[in-house]
Design a protein around this motif. Sequence first.
Motif, mmCIF file in Angstrom:
data_model
loop_
_atom_site.group_PDB
_atom_site.id
_atom_site.type_symbol
_atom_site.label_atom_id
_atom_site.label_comp_id
_atom_site.label_asym_id
_atom_site.label_seq_id
_atom_site.Cartn_x
_atom_site.Cartn_y
_atom_site.Cartn_z
ATOM 1 N N CYS A 154 0.848 -1.200 0.000
ATOM 2 C CA CYS A 154 0.000 0.000 0.000
ATOM 3 C C CYS A 154 0.872 1.235 0.000
ATOM 4 N N SER A 155 0.518 2.193 -0.826
ATOM 5 C CA SER A 155 1.208 3.482 -0.745
ATOM 6 C C SER A 155 0.167 4.567 -0.489
ATOM 7 N N VAL A 156 0.386 5.270 0.620
ATOM 8 C CA VAL A 156 -0.526 6.307 1.087
ATOM 9 C C VAL A 156 0.307 7.568 1.307
ATOM 10 N N PRO A 157 -0.089 8.694 0.691
ATOM 11 C CA PRO A 157 0.693 9.919 0.938
ATOM 12 C C PRO A 157 0.604 10.319 2.404
ATOM 13 N N LYS A 158 1.713 10.795 2.962
ATOM 14 C CA LYS A 158 1.758 11.160 4.391
ATOM 15 C C LYS A 158 0.957 12.425 4.665
ATOM 16 N N ALA A 159 1.073 13.413 3.771
ATOM 17 C CA ALA A 159 0.381 14.691 3.982
ATOM 18 C C ALA A 159 -0.020 15.270 2.632
ATOM 19 N N VAL A 160 -1.254 15.774 2.570
ATOM 20 C CA VAL A 160 -1.789 16.338 1.325
ATOM 21 C C VAL A 160 -2.439 17.679 1.664
ATOM 22 N N PRO A 161 -2.121 18.744 0.916
ATOM 23 C CA PRO A 161 -2.766 20.039 1.179
ATOM 24 C C PRO A 161 -4.264 19.987 0.851
ATOM 25 N N VAL A 162 -5.069 20.690 1.638
ATOM 26 C CA VAL A 162 -6.516 20.756 1.407
ATOM 27 C C VAL A 162 -6.786 21.191 -0.031
ATOM 28 N N GLY A 163 -7.727 20.515 -0.680
ATOM 29 C CA GLY A 163 -8.123 20.886 -2.040
ATOM 30 C C GLY A 163 -7.304 20.224 -3.133
ATOM 31 N N LYS A 164 -6.193 19.568 -2.756
ATOM 32 C CA LYS A 164 -5.363 18.884 -3.754
ATOM 33 C C LYS A 164 -5.876 17.458 -3.957
ATOM 34 N N SER A 165 -5.436 16.847 -5.049
ATOM 35 C CA SER A 165 -5.814 15.451 -5.255
ATOM 36 C C SER A 165 -4.784 14.541 -4.583
ATOM 37 N N LEU B 272 -7.223 4.259 -5.129
ATOM 38 C CA LEU B 272 -8.201 5.148 -4.516
ATOM 39 C C LEU B 272 -7.717 6.576 -4.773
ATOM 40 N N VAL B 273 -8.516 7.366 -5.496
ATOM 41 C CA VAL B 273 -8.106 8.724 -5.850
ATOM 42 C C VAL B 273 -9.101 9.717 -5.249
ATOM 43 N N PHE B 274 -8.572 10.638 -4.436
ATOM 44 C CA PHE B 274 -9.371 11.750 -3.932
ATOM 45 C C PHE B 274 -9.164 12.914 -4.898
ATOM 46 N N HIS B 275 -10.267 13.500 -5.367
ATOM 47 C CA HIS B 275 -10.154 14.572 -6.351
ATOM 48 C C HIS B 275 -9.777 15.887 -5.686
ATOM 49 N N ALA B 276 -10.321 16.125 -4.508
ATOM 50 C CA ALA B 276 -9.973 17.325 -3.738
ATOM 51 C C ALA B 276 -10.152 16.970 -2.266
ATOM 52 N N VAL B 277 -9.058 16.742 -1.581
ATOM 53 C CA VAL B 277 -9.158 16.304 -0.193
ATOM 54 C C VAL B 277 -9.619 17.441 0.715
ATOM 55 N N HIS B 278 -10.270 17.064 1.818
ATOM 56 C CA HIS B 278 -10.583 18.046 2.860
ATOM 57 C C HIS B 278 -10.227 17.426 4.204
ATOM 58 N N LYS B 279 -10.334 18.219 5.255
ATOM 59 C CA LYS B 279 -9.897 17.790 6.589
ATOM 60 C C LYS B 279 -10.493 16.437 6.992
ATOM 61 N N GLY B 280 -11.731 16.199 6.577
ATOM 62 C CA GLY B 280 -12.411 14.954 6.944
ATOM 63 C C GLY B 280 -11.778 13.710 6.342
ATOM 64 N N ASP B 281 -10.882 13.892 5.380
ATOM 65 C CA ASP B 281 -10.221 12.737 4.761
ATOM 66 C C ASP B 281 -8.988 12.295 5.542
ATOM 67 N N THR B 282 -8.575 13.087 6.537
ATOM 68 C CA THR B 282 -7.460 12.678 7.391
ATOM 69 C C THR B 282 -7.833 11.376 8.086
ATOM 70 N N GLY B 283 -6.877 10.482 8.188
ATOM 71 C CA GLY B 283 -7.167 9.246 8.905
ATOM 72 C C GLY B 283 -6.166 8.159 8.597
ATOM 73 N N ARG B 284 -6.443 6.967 9.125
ATOM 74 C CA ARG B 284 -5.591 5.805 8.909
ATOM 75 C C ARG B 284 -6.221 4.956 7.801
ATOM 76 N N TYR B 285 -5.481 4.761 6.735
ATOM 77 C CA TYR B 285 -5.991 4.027 5.583
ATOM 78 C C TYR B 285 -5.348 2.655 5.494
ATOM 79 N N SER B 286 -6.166 1.673 5.147
ATOM 80 C CA SER B 286 -5.633 0.339 4.891
ATOM 81 C C SER B 286 -6.438 -0.275 3.757
ATOM 82 N N CYS B 287 -5.880 -1.304 3.175
ATOM 83 C CA CYS B 287 -6.490 -1.924 2.014
ATOM 84 C C CYS B 287 -6.512 -3.437 2.215
ATOM 85 N N ILE B 288 -7.547 -4.079 1.704
ATOM 86 C CA ILE B 288 -7.652 -5.536 1.762
ATOM 87 C C ILE B 288 -7.758 -6.078 0.341
#
Length: 101
Positions: A8-19, A68-84
């Motif tokens: 799994c590759s998950v970006p560590k930090a993404v600016p609000v509004g970015k993909s 999994l692609v977020f088109h424009a992230v917001h604060k609510g997308d912060t969290g711990r992500y995992s994949c099965i």
Amino acid sequence: VKPMTPRCSVPKAVPVGKSASLHCHENEGFPKSTYSWYRNSEPLSPDSKSSLKPHNSSYTLNPATGTLVFHAVHKGDTGRYSCIATNDAGFAKCEEQEMEV
């Protein structure tokens, strides 16, 4: 053949509004695995429109590729992500990774 633990590759930090793109893949499983993503142990619906949670995030989840692609992230997308990764023989899960917005 049961899937092996997916990478799994998950970006560590993404600016609000970015993909943001999160990837999940394994290639041992047969038949080919399908992928599902979880945020804070809650399953993400393959279709962001049909999600029951009051969550206005727009994302695209491709169960066949594990992307999994977020088109424009917001604060609510912060969290711990995992994949099965799942196939007829079983499933395997990657470690949770934190994404901060």
